[in-house]
Design a protein around this motif. Structure first.
Motif, PDB file in Angstrom:
ATOM      1  N   ILE A  74       0.820  -1.210   0.000  1.00 21.05           N
ATOM      2  CA  ILE A  74       0.000   0.000   0.000  1.00 21.05           C
ATOM      3  C   ILE A  74       0.861   1.271   0.000  1.00 21.05           C
ATOM      4  CG2 ILE A  74      -1.944  -1.140   1.135  1.00 21.05           C
ATOM      5  CD1 ILE A  74      -1.100   0.281   3.739  1.00 21.05           C
ATOM      6  N   SER A  75       2.171   1.090  -0.101  1.00 19.81           N
ATOM      7  CA  SER A  75       3.077   2.233   0.047  1.00 19.81           C
ATOM      8  C   SER A  75       3.165   3.077  -1.213  1.00 19.81           C
ATOM      9  CB  SER A  75       4.476   1.751   0.429  1.00 19.81           C
ATOM     10  OG  SER A  75       5.103   1.099  -0.658  1.00 19.81           O
ATOM     11  N   PHE A  76       3.277   4.378  -1.028  1.00 17.57           N
ATOM     12  CA  PHE A  76       3.601   5.297  -2.116  1.00 17.57           C
ATOM     13  C   PHE A  76       5.069   5.120  -2.499  1.00 17.57           C
ATOM     14  CE2 PHE A  76      -0.344   6.872  -0.832  1.00 17.57           C
ATOM     15  CZ  PHE A  76      -0.785   7.917  -1.615  1.00 17.57           C
ATOM     16  N   CYS A  77       5.904   4.868  -1.497  1.00 18.67           N
ATOM     17  CA  CYS A  77       7.339   4.761  -1.733  1.00 18.67           C
ATOM     18  C   CYS A  77       7.684   3.546  -2.584  1.00 18.67           C
ATOM     19  CB  CYS A  77       8.078   4.723  -0.395  1.00 18.67           C
ATOM     20  SG  CYS A  77       7.835   6.229   0.585  1.00 18.67           S
ATOM     21  N   GLY A  78       6.839   2.506  -2.515  1.00 18.51           N
ATOM     22  CA  GLY A  78       7.029   1.355  -3.385  1.00 18.51           C
ATOM     23  C   GLY A  78       6.932   1.726  -4.850  1.00 18.51           C
ATOM     24  N   HIS A  79       6.112   2.708  -5.167  1.00 22.92           N
ATOM     25  CA  HIS A  79       6.023   3.240  -6.527  1.00 22.92           C
ATOM     26  C   HIS A  79       7.220   4.142  -6.829  1.00 22.92           C
ATOM     27  CE1 HIS A  79       1.869   1.964  -7.548  1.00 22.92           C
ATOM     28  NE2 HIS A  79       1.646   2.092  -6.256  1.00 22.92           N
ATOM     29  N   CYS A  80       7.642   4.911  -5.837  1.00 23.44           N
ATOM     30  CA  CYS A  80       8.701   5.901  -6.048  1.00 23.44           C
ATOM     31  C   CYS A  80      10.031   5.247  -6.408  1.00 23.44           C
ATOM     32  CB  CYS A  80       8.854   6.759  -4.787  1.00 23.44           C
ATOM     33  SG  CYS A  80       9.982   8.153  -4.960  1.00 23.44           S
ATOM     34  N   ILE A  81      10.318   4.053  -5.868  1.00 24.54           N
ATOM     35  CA  ILE A  81      11.617   3.416  -6.114  1.00 24.54           C
ATOM     36  C   ILE A  81      11.695   2.726  -7.477  1.00 24.54           C
ATOM     37  CG2 ILE A  81      12.049   3.081  -3.654  1.00 24.54           C
ATOM     38  CD1 ILE A  81      11.369   0.084  -4.092  1.00 24.54           C
ATOM     39  N   LEU A  82      10.633   2.804  -8.257  1.00 23.54           N
ATOM     40  CA  LEU A  82      10.621   2.118  -9.555  1.00 23.54           C
ATOM     41  C   LEU A  82      11.409   2.847 -10.630  1.00 23.54           C
ATOM     42  CD1 LEU A  82       6.900   0.898  -9.668  1.00 23.54           C
ATOM     43  CD2 LEU A  82       8.939  -0.411  -9.033  1.00 23.54           C
ATOM     44  N   THR A  83      11.632   4.152 -10.445  1.00 22.00           N
ATOM     45  CA  THR A  83      12.408   4.929 -11.417  1.00 22.00           C
ATOM     46  C   THR A  83      13.338   5.882 -10.687  1.00 22.00           C
ATOM     47  OG1 THR A  83      10.944   6.865 -11.620  1.00 22.00           O
ATOM     48  CG2 THR A  83      10.368   4.904 -12.920  1.00 22.00           C
ATOM     49  N   ASP A  84      14.206   6.538 -11.452  1.00 19.88           N
ATOM     50  CA  ASP A  84      15.118   7.527 -10.866  1.00 19.88           C
ATOM     51  C   ASP A  84      14.454   8.881 -10.684  1.00 19.88           C
ATOM     52  OD1 ASP A  84      17.356   5.825 -10.728  1.00 19.88           O
ATOM     53  OD2 ASP A  84      17.819   6.168 -12.843  1.00 19.88           O
ATOM     54  N   GLU A  85      13.268   9.053 -11.235  1.00 18.48           N
ATOM     55  CA  GLU A  85      12.598  10.345 -11.210  1.00 18.48           C
ATOM     56  C   GLU A  85      11.811  10.540  -9.909  1.00 18.48           C
ATOM     57  OE1 GLU A  85      12.916  12.762 -13.519  1.00 18.48           O
ATOM     58  OE2 GLU A  85      14.418  11.411 -14.358  1.00 18.48           O
ATOM     59  N   PRO A  86      11.677  11.794  -9.453  1.00 17.71           N
ATOM     60  CA  PRO A  86      10.817  12.068  -8.289  1.00 17.71           C
ATOM     61  C   PRO A  86       9.378  11.667  -8.588  1.00 17.71           C
ATOM     62  CG  PRO A  86      12.176  13.970  -8.828  1.00 17.71           C
ATOM     63  CD  PRO A  86      12.330  13.010  -9.958  1.00 17.71           C
ATOM     64  N   PHE A 139       3.226  21.791  -6.488  1.00 12.43           N
ATOM     65  CA  PHE A 139       4.632  21.758  -6.087  1.00 12.43           C
ATOM     66  C   PHE A 139       5.455  22.427  -7.178  1.00 12.43           C
ATOM     67  CE2 PHE A 139       8.326  19.184  -4.321  1.00 12.43           C
ATOM     68  CZ  PHE A 139       8.214  19.702  -3.034  1.00 12.43           C
ATOM     69  N   SER A 140       6.120  23.523  -6.844  1.00 17.87           N
ATOM     70  CA  SER A 140       6.876  24.298  -7.824  1.00 17.87           C
ATOM     71  C   SER A 140       8.164  23.587  -8.221  1.00 17.87           C
ATOM     72  CB  SER A 140       7.214  25.682  -7.254  1.00 17.87           C
ATOM     73  OG  SER A 140       8.166  25.562  -6.211  1.00 17.87           O
ATOM     74  N   ASN A 141       8.729  24.012  -9.343  1.00 22.37           N
ATOM     75  CA  ASN A 141      10.007  23.454  -9.789  1.00 22.37           C
ATOM     76  C   ASN A 141      11.115  23.739  -8.792  1.00 22.37           C
ATOM     77  OD1 ASN A 141       9.051  22.302 -12.181  1.00 22.37           O
ATOM     78  ND2 ASN A 141       9.347  24.194 -13.346  1.00 22.37           N
ATOM     79  N   THR A 142      11.075  24.930  -8.182  1.00 26.14           N
ATOM     80  CA  THR A 142      12.076  25.267  -7.168  1.00 26.14           C
ATOM     81  C   THR A 142      11.975  24.321  -5.978  1.00 26.14           C
ATOM     82  OG1 THR A 142      12.117  27.607  -7.790  1.00 26.14           O
ATOM     83  CG2 THR A 142      12.890  27.058  -5.585  1.00 26.14           C
ATOM     84  N   SER A 143      10.746  24.073  -5.517  1.00 26.00           N
ATOM     85  CA  SER A 143      10.550  23.156  -4.395  1.00 26.00           C
ATOM     86  C   SER A 143      11.032  21.756  -4.748  1.00 26.00           C
ATOM     87  CB  SER A 143       9.072  23.118  -4.000  1.00 26.00           C
ATOM     88  OG  SER A 143       8.647  24.363  -3.492  1.00 26.00           O
ATOM     89  N   LYS A 144      10.764  21.337  -5.962  1.00 25.30           N
ATOM     90  CA  LYS A 144      11.205  20.018  -6.426  1.00 25.30           C
ATOM     91  C   LYS A 144      12.729  19.918  -6.395  1.00 25.30           C
ATOM     92  CE  LYS A 144      10.873  16.999 -10.495  1.00 25.30           C
ATOM     93  NZ  LYS A 144      10.307  16.869 -11.855  1.00 25.30           N
ATOM     94  N   LYS A 145      13.420  20.969  -6.841  1.00 26.02           N
ATOM     95  CA  LYS A 145      14.881  20.963  -6.846  1.00 26.02           C
ATOM     96  C   LYS A 145      15.441  20.928  -5.429  1.00 26.02           C
ATOM     97  CE  LYS A 145      15.368  23.394 -11.260  1.00 26.02           C
ATOM     98  NZ  LYS A 145      15.780  24.657 -11.937  1.00 26.02           N
ATOM     99  N   LYS A 187      17.442  29.028  -1.245  1.00 24.11           N
ATOM    100  CA  LYS A 187      16.882  28.620  -2.536  1.00 24.11           C
ATOM    101  C   LYS A 187      15.370  28.471  -2.451  1.00 24.11           C
ATOM    102  CE  LYS A 187      20.966  26.186  -4.214  1.00 24.11           C
ATOM    103  NZ  LYS A 187      21.551  24.870  -4.568  1.00 24.11           N
ATOM    104  N   ALA A 188      14.899  27.900  -1.357  1.00 24.88           N
ATOM    105  CA  ALA A 188      13.463  27.673  -1.194  1.00 24.88           C
ATOM    106  C   ALA A 188      12.705  28.963  -0.959  1.00 24.88           C
ATOM    107  CB  ALA A 188      13.212  26.705  -0.034  1.00 24.88           C
ATOM    108  N   GLU A 189      13.381  29.991  -0.419  1.00 28.69           N
ATOM    109  CA  GLU A 189      12.708  31.226  -0.043  1.00 28.69           C
ATOM    110  C   GLU A 189      13.056  32.392  -0.960  1.00 28.69           C
ATOM    111  OE1 GLU A 189      10.456  31.066   1.989  1.00 28.69           O
ATOM    112  OE2 GLU A 189      10.875  29.328   3.234  1.00 28.69           O
ATOM    113  N   LEU A 190      13.541  32.117  -2.170  1.00 28.23           N
ATOM    114  CA  LEU A 190      13.947  33.200  -3.074  1.00 28.23           C
ATOM    115  C   LEU A 190      12.810  34.166  -3.370  1.00 28.23           C
ATOM    116  CD1 LEU A 190      16.270  31.449  -5.680  1.00 28.23           C
ATOM    117  CD2 LEU A 190      16.879  33.277  -4.115  1.00 28.23           C
ATOM    118  N   SER A 191      11.581  33.665  -3.409  1.00 30.92           N
ATOM    119  CA  SER A 191      10.446  34.532  -3.746  1.00 30.92           C
ATOM    120  C   SER A 191       9.843  35.218  -2.530  1.00 30.92           C
ATOM    121  CB  SER A 191       9.361  33.696  -4.442  1.00 30.92           C
ATOM    122  OG  SER A 191       8.886  32.681  -3.577  1.00 30.92           O
ATOM    123  N   SER A 192      10.368  34.919  -1.350  1.00 28.92           N
ATOM    124  CA  SER A 192       9.807  35.486  -0.120  1.00 28.92           C
ATOM    125  C   SER A 192      10.385  36.868   0.141  1.00 28.92           C
ATOM    126  CB  SER A 192      10.098  34.572   1.069  1.00 28.92           C
ATOM    127  OG  SER A 192       9.723  35.190   2.275  1.00 28.92           O
TER     128      SER A 192
END
Length: 308
Positions: A74-86, A139-145, A187-192
């Motif tokens: 039932i894990s989300f993380c089980g899906h996450c480990i299937l590829t290198d992408e977030p 989720f913004s690109n900055t947050s993702k990075k 980096k996370a707060e550049l727009s603040s």
């Protein structure tokens, strides 16, 4: 609900995971600092470092969850480990993989998930660094990075317990580790438009403690001072030892002078209580450094506290 597939390298992946000898070990500050930081910087109620073994996902570090593990199927993380992408799920109600997942329909009521696979040097993905909310999110690109950079740091911590970002004596971040979290905050707060504050603590009584009680007691004083700062700083981005007797606390951007004062009062109370019970006193001075708009505009990757 869609059950996560088994990775093609599952046998090697499990061998790598078990070779780390980290499953079912106690919580460690060297990893907990990053889940705590992620929860604060992204304003998420849940942040986890998960390791996925044969039948479960086990949480090496967790903020906002009382359980230590859940089923892998039932894990989300089980899906996450299937590829290198977030893996970014903005709204679980709109995703056929998760809309009727028991972790969505019952506690912890996941509506948003962002996970970064933790990849070891041999290429095996052993788990994830993830954040969770109970409301849908964009989720913004900055947050993702920023999340990816945090994931890379956690990968190194898991792969090497002697990672260079930890102060050997106190177990908290050293200058390098502290500066990385400060850089990620910027980096996370550049727009603040709000400033980021760092409180510096100088343990001014260290020389006196060394002279009167010896250097071993001086080391214990540094260890105890770090423990007390950590105990009083659960709502602070980062705590670090920046030099011999200088420590830093990175204050969340939403803080005001009132909340900084409240934080310092909390630390003062803990130190005073310690001093009453011991044969030496932890006497310290504080200084507030503004890592504000100018620093954020520069977006510098240089050490923020190089002078120490």
């Amino acid at each position: 609900m869609i059950i996560p597939a088994i990775p093609q390298d599952e046998h090697n992946r499990l061998e790598t995971l078990h070779a780390l000898k980290i499953l079912d070990t106690e919580a460690e500050e060297r990893i907990d600092r990053y889940t705590r930081f992620a929860s604060l910087i992204f304003n998420m109620p849940i942040a986890l470092v998960t390791l996925v073994d044969e039948k479960r996902q086990w949480f090496k570090s967790r903020v906002g969850l009382s359980v230590k593990e859940t089923e892998r199927i039932i894990s989300f993380c089980g899906h996450c480990i299937l590829t290198d992408e977030p893996l970014i799920v903005s709204d679980t109600y709109q995703d056929e993989r998760f809309h009727d997942n028991p972790l969505v329909s019952a506690k912890p009521f996941i509506r948003f998930y962002a996970g970064i696979p933790l990849t070891m040097p041999d290429g095996c993905r052993v788990g994830t660094f993830c954040i969770i909310d109970q409301s849908p999110r964009v989720f913004s690109n900055t947050s993702k990075k920023v999340l990816q950079l945090l994931g890379e740091i956690v990968e190194k911590e898991i792969a090497s317990p002697q990672f260079q970002d930890t102060d050997e004596l106190t177990g908290i971040s050293n200058t390098s580790g502290f500066n990385k979290l400060a850089s990620l905050t910027i980096k996370a707060e550049l727009s603040s438009n709000k400033d980021i504050q760092c409180v510096l603590f100088t343990l001014s009584s260290l020389s006196e403690i060394n002279n009167q009680h010896g250097y071993k007691t001086g080391d214990n004083a540094l260890i105890n001072f770090a423990k007390l700062l950590l105990k009083g700083s659960k709502d602070v981005y980062a705590i670090g030892r920046l030099s011999g007797n200088i420590f830093g606390a990175l204050i969340p951007n939403f803080s005001t002078q009132t909340t900084i004062s409240s934080y310092l009062l909390r630390i003062s109370s803990l130190i005073s209580e310690f001093n009453l019970k011991n044969n030496y006193s932890l006497i310290y001075q504080t200084q507030c450094v503004n890592l504000g708009k100018k620093r954020k505009a520069e977006h510098s990757n240089s050490l923020l506290f190089k002078r120490f």
